[in-house]
Design a protein around this motif. Structure first.
Motif, PDB file in Angstrom:
ATOM      1  N   ASP A  87       0.872  -1.177   0.000  1.00 57.57           N
ATOM      2  CA  ASP A  87       0.000   0.000   0.000  1.00 57.57           C
ATOM      3  C   ASP A  87       0.907   1.224   0.000  1.00 57.57           C
ATOM      4  O   ASP A  87       2.022   1.184   0.561  1.00 57.57           O
ATOM      5  CB  ASP A  87      -0.888   0.017   1.261  1.00 57.57           C
ATOM      6  N   PRO A  88       0.443   2.340  -0.585  1.00 52.97           N
ATOM      7  CA  PRO A  88       1.289   3.543  -0.593  1.00 52.97           C
ATOM      8  C   PRO A  88       1.274   4.225   0.771  1.00 52.97           C
ATOM      9  O   PRO A  88       0.222   4.525   1.314  1.00 52.97           O
ATOM     10  CB  PRO A  88       0.612   4.422  -1.659  1.00 52.97           C
ATOM     11  N   LEU A  89       2.471   4.434   1.315  1.00 54.23           N
ATOM     12  CA  LEU A  89       2.627   5.005   2.665  1.00 54.23           C
ATOM     13  C   LEU A  89       3.168   6.428   2.580  1.00 54.23           C
ATOM     14  O   LEU A  89       4.143   6.683   1.877  1.00 54.23           O
ATOM     15  CB  LEU A  89       3.608   4.129   3.459  1.00 54.23           C
ATOM     16  N   VAL A  90       2.510   7.355   3.311  1.00 54.14           N
ATOM     17  CA  VAL A  90       3.069   8.716   3.407  1.00 54.14           C
ATOM     18  C   VAL A  90       3.239   9.077   4.878  1.00 54.14           C
ATOM     19  O   VAL A  90       2.515   8.571   5.739  1.00 54.14           O
ATOM     20  CB  VAL A  90       2.165   9.788   2.732  1.00 54.14           C
ATOM     21  N   GLU A  91       4.221   9.951   5.135  1.00 50.26           N
ATOM     22  CA  GLU A  91       4.472  10.362   6.521  1.00 50.26           C
ATOM     23  C   GLU A  91       4.364  11.883   6.597  1.00 50.26           C
ATOM     24  O   GLU A  91       4.871  12.596   5.723  1.00 50.26           O
ATOM     25  CB  GLU A  91       5.874   9.912   6.942  1.00 50.26           C
ATOM     26  N   CYS A  92       3.712  12.359   7.664  1.00 53.50           N
ATOM     27  CA  CYS A  92       3.578  13.810   7.845  1.00 53.50           C
ATOM     28  C   CYS A  92       4.876  14.357   8.439  1.00 53.50           C
ATOM     29  O   CYS A  92       5.366  13.844   9.456  1.00 53.50           O
ATOM     30  CB  CYS A  92       2.398  14.102   8.780  1.00 53.50           C
ATOM     31  N   SER A  93       5.450  15.376   7.809  1.00 56.75           N
ATOM     32  CA  SER A  93       6.735  15.899   8.283  1.00 56.75           C
ATOM     33  C   SER A  93       6.569  16.647   9.612  1.00 56.75           C
ATOM     34  O   SER A  93       7.525  16.841  10.344  1.00 56.75           O
ATOM     35  CB  SER A  93       7.352  16.829   7.230  1.00 56.75           C
ATOM     36  N   CYS A  95       3.891  15.952  12.313  1.00 62.48           N
ATOM     37  CA  CYS A  95       3.581  15.100  13.475  1.00 62.48           C
ATOM     38  C   CYS A  95       4.122  13.681  13.340  1.00 62.48           C
ATOM     39  O   CYS A  95       3.994  12.874  14.246  1.00 62.48           O
ATOM     40  CB  CYS A  95       2.072  15.052  13.716  1.00 62.48           C
ATOM     41  N   LYS A  96       4.716  13.346  12.202  1.00 59.46           N
ATOM     42  CA  LYS A  96       5.297  12.019  11.926  1.00 59.46           C
ATOM     43  C   LYS A  96       4.231  10.924  11.805  1.00 59.46           C
ATOM     44  O   LYS A  96       4.554   9.738  11.813  1.00 59.46           O
ATOM     45  CB  LYS A  96       6.341  11.593  12.992  1.00 59.46           C
ATOM     46  N   THR A 111      -4.260  14.191  11.204  1.00 56.44           N
ATOM     47  CA  THR A 111      -4.005  14.212  12.647  1.00 56.44           C
ATOM     48  C   THR A 111      -3.700  15.622  13.141  1.00 56.44           C
ATOM     49  O   THR A 111      -4.371  16.144  14.026  1.00 56.44           O
ATOM     50  CB  THR A 111      -2.822  13.278  13.011  1.00 56.44           C
ATOM     51  N   CYS A 112      -2.679  16.297  12.539  1.00 53.75           N
ATOM     52  CA  CYS A 112      -2.267  17.598  13.093  1.00 53.75           C
ATOM     53  C   CYS A 112      -2.769  18.779  12.260  1.00 53.75           C
ATOM     54  O   CYS A 112      -2.611  19.929  12.661  1.00 53.75           O
ATOM     55  CB  CYS A 112      -0.746  17.656  13.246  1.00 53.75           C
ATOM     56  N   GLY A 113      -3.340  18.506  11.093  1.00 50.16           N
ATOM     57  CA  GLY A 113      -3.897  19.596  10.282  1.00 50.16           C
ATOM     58  C   GLY A 113      -2.862  20.328   9.439  1.00 50.16           C
ATOM     59  O   GLY A 113      -3.212  21.259   8.706  1.00 50.16           O
ATOM     60  N   ALA A 114      -1.574  19.926   9.529  1.00 49.10           N
ATOM     61  CA  ALA A 114      -0.535  20.614   8.736  1.00 49.10           C
ATOM     62  C   ALA A 114      -0.848  20.491   7.248  1.00 49.10           C
ATOM     63  O   ALA A 114      -1.330  19.458   6.791  1.00 49.10           O
ATOM     64  CB  ALA A 114       0.827  20.001   9.033  1.00 49.10           C
ATOM     65  N   PHE A 118       3.116  16.196   3.384  1.00 46.10           N
ATOM     66  CA  PHE A 118       3.464  14.837   2.972  1.00 46.10           C
ATOM     67  C   PHE A 118       4.435  14.850   1.798  1.00 46.10           C
ATOM     68  O   PHE A 118       4.257  15.606   0.848  1.00 46.10           O
ATOM     69  CB  PHE A 118       2.210  14.062   2.545  1.00 46.10           C
ATOM     70  N   GLY A 119       5.456  13.993   1.890  1.00 42.41           N
ATOM     71  CA  GLY A 119       6.378  13.844   0.760  1.00 42.41           C
ATOM     72  C   GLY A 119       5.831  12.787  -0.194  1.00 42.41           C
ATOM     73  O   GLY A 119       4.650  12.466  -0.184  1.00 42.41           O
ATOM     74  N   GLU A 120       6.748  12.232  -0.989  1.00 46.05           N
ATOM     75  CA  GLU A 120       6.393  11.162  -1.935  1.00 46.05           C
ATOM     76  C   GLU A 120       5.894   9.934  -1.188  1.00 46.05           C
ATOM     77  O   GLU A 120       6.431   9.591  -0.120  1.00 46.05           O
ATOM     78  CB  GLU A 120       7.657  10.737  -2.695  1.00 46.05           C
TER      79      GLU A 120
END
Ligand code: ATP
Length: 464
Positions: A87-93, A95-96, A111-114, A118-120
């Motif tokens: 599955d495609p995974l992204v991480e928020c820079s 809140c992680k 989660t944090c509203g930023a 998200f990167g690639e």
């Protein structure tokens, strides 16, 4: 009219009444895992038994298997899971937090509203990995001296002075199965060689599957450990359309029988561009869950993809030889794939009803009687009248012997007992009162209508 059921209604009723609890709750839980309580076990058993009876026992063209969860890793190489089950995974820079890219709005972190955090997306493999047997490191420090270790390919390596320790680790790497289907495909030849069934025939299996979901959510809907009920139906390629249509009818009639409100089920045809490369046609059966319409089960025409892959990887011939001497062929496959937890959720949501009885709000689960976790509840009118209790115990034992899932309840007043049973979906409550002692009749109260009827104990015990 009853209100629309919410996820909170279902989760809290399941916890309150002992259907489903959070896994390892006492230690703060473990995301994506759930434990079945006494009523959940019974509901699950009724549904899986109904599935097995409908699709295996009542048919002439179906048999069952129960394969091991741990399988030779080549299984998952051949099936494509090692390379493509991602599955495609992204991480928020900010809140992680980690999310499945195809399930969220990537412009804003849920989660944090930023914004634009998200990167690639990177592909994340959902299979749980482990090792079979002790690792080399453990062997070297073991209490008993082990001179050499047998690898899965039959070679032996010296455990004391081995630079090839890493080889041993690699060779023993295994996976918890992410689907039950491969346990069926890999036994295709065993079944054909032992039972000689005529094509078309199907092999069914019910069992656990494990997926390291990026974000488990919506109660048991997306879990990391769950149960599947899968069928591989082996056919001659030329018949695939006719067989596919027949499965559509069979699936809907099963869902109805299981207590799913089929007016909330939609057959979502997977568009050609979204089809898996091996599938010629797939229908996702979506149910209107409280969190939105989502996949309850899938029906896929998988061509001969799996058997061809197994033939290639194992070197074993997967051809089927028709008894009439016609040309051997590798069968094609239609796969109905049900998730037990998603079925349980659909059944609970379909059964959940609120109404008013004597001016008071009432919650009840209107399960079909054959699915209800408890079939009858038996009570003495008063728990401090020995003669009533004795008679009620007699009726309870006789009903229990016949139906198994019968509950005894003498707590609180009768009204409270009825409410408790309504909430767990017990179709009938039987009360033993003073008239019972005179004329051997009891009252039976119907869950849905709340009406009471007097019947003789003999009639009660002879009814199905
Ligand atoms: P999704 O798109 O929702 O992730 P999927 O298409 O990957 O599901 P399949 O691989 O087709 O699902 O699995 C067959 C069935 O197994 C699904 O229809 C569903 O009922 C069940 N299932 C799959 N993943 C899960 C899960 N994480 N938790 C509970 N049930 C699941």
């Amino acid at each position: 009219m009853s209100k629309e059921v919410t996820l909170e209604d279902i989760v809290s009723l399941c916890k309150r009444r002992g259907f489903i609890f959070q896994g390892s709750e006492i230690y703060g839980g473990l995301a994506g895992t759930w434990d079945y309580g006494p009523l959940g076990v019974s509901l699950k058993k009724n549904l899986t038994d109904l599935w097995w009876k409908t699709f295996v026992e009542d048919r002439e063209d179906m048999v069952g298997v129960d394969a091991a969860i741990l399988m030779n890793p080549r299984t998952w190489k051949a099936s494509g899971h090692v390379d493509t089950f991602t599955d495609p995974l992204v991480e928020c820079s900010e809140c992680k937090g980690r999310f499945r890219a195809d399930k969220i709005d990537l412009r804003k972190c849920p989660t944090c509203g930023a914004e634009n955090s998200f990167g690639e997306a990177r592909q994340f493999n959902l299979m749980f990995k482990s090792f079979a047997g002790p690792l080399t490191k453990d062997i070297q420090s073991a209490k008993y001296k082990v001179n050499s270790v047998e690898m899965t390919n039959g070679d032996r390596i010296d455990s004391e002075k081995n630079d090839s320790a890493i080889l041993y680790q690699d060779s023993s790497k295994i996976y918890l199965r992410p689907e039950t289907a491969q346990g069926i495909f890999t036994n295709f030849k065993n079944v054909v060689d032992t039972l000689y069934p005529d094509v078309p025939f199907g092999i069914a299996q019910i069992g656990k599957a494990f997926r390291n979901e990026i974000s488990p959510r919506d109660f048991v809907f997306r879990s990391r450990e769950f149960n599947q009920m899968e069928i591989e139906y082996f056919i001659n390629e030329k018949d695939w359309q006719e067989r596919f249509e027949k499965w559509r009818t069979d699936i809907l009639s099963f869902l109805k029988e299981a207590g799913v409100d089929v007016s909330k089920v939609k057959e979502a045809e997977v568009s050609p561009e979204d089809l898996a490369h091996y599938s010629k046609r797939t229908i996702d059966y979506e149910f209107e869950y409280p969190h939105g319409a989502d996949e309850l089960l899938g029906l896929a025409y998988r061509t001969d993809f799996d058997l061809q892959n197994i033939q290639r990887e194992s070197g074993k011939n997967m051809e089927y030889r028709p008894k009439d001497g016609s040309e051997p062929f590798v069968p094609h496959v239609i796969e109905p794939s049900f998730g037990v937890e998603r079925l349980i959720m659909a059944v609970l949501c379909s059964a959940y009803t609120e109404d008013e009885v004597n001016g008071e709000k009432r919650i009840y689960l209107k399960f079909p009687a054959h699915i209800a976790p408890v079939k009858y509840c038996v009570s003495p009118l008063l728990k401090n009248k020995l003669e009533l209790v004795e008679k009620a115990r007699e009726v309870y034992s006789a009903l229990k012997k016949k139906h198994g899932t019968v509950m005894w309840d003498d707590n609180g007043n009768i009204g409270k007992r009825y409410r408790r049973q309504d909430e767990i979906g017990t179709p009938y409550c039987v009360v033993i009162d003073f008239d019972t002692l005179d004329n051997n009749t009891v009252t039976i109260r119907d869950r849905d209508t709340t009406k009471q009827e007097r019947v003789s104990i003999d009639d009660l015990l002879s009814s199905t």
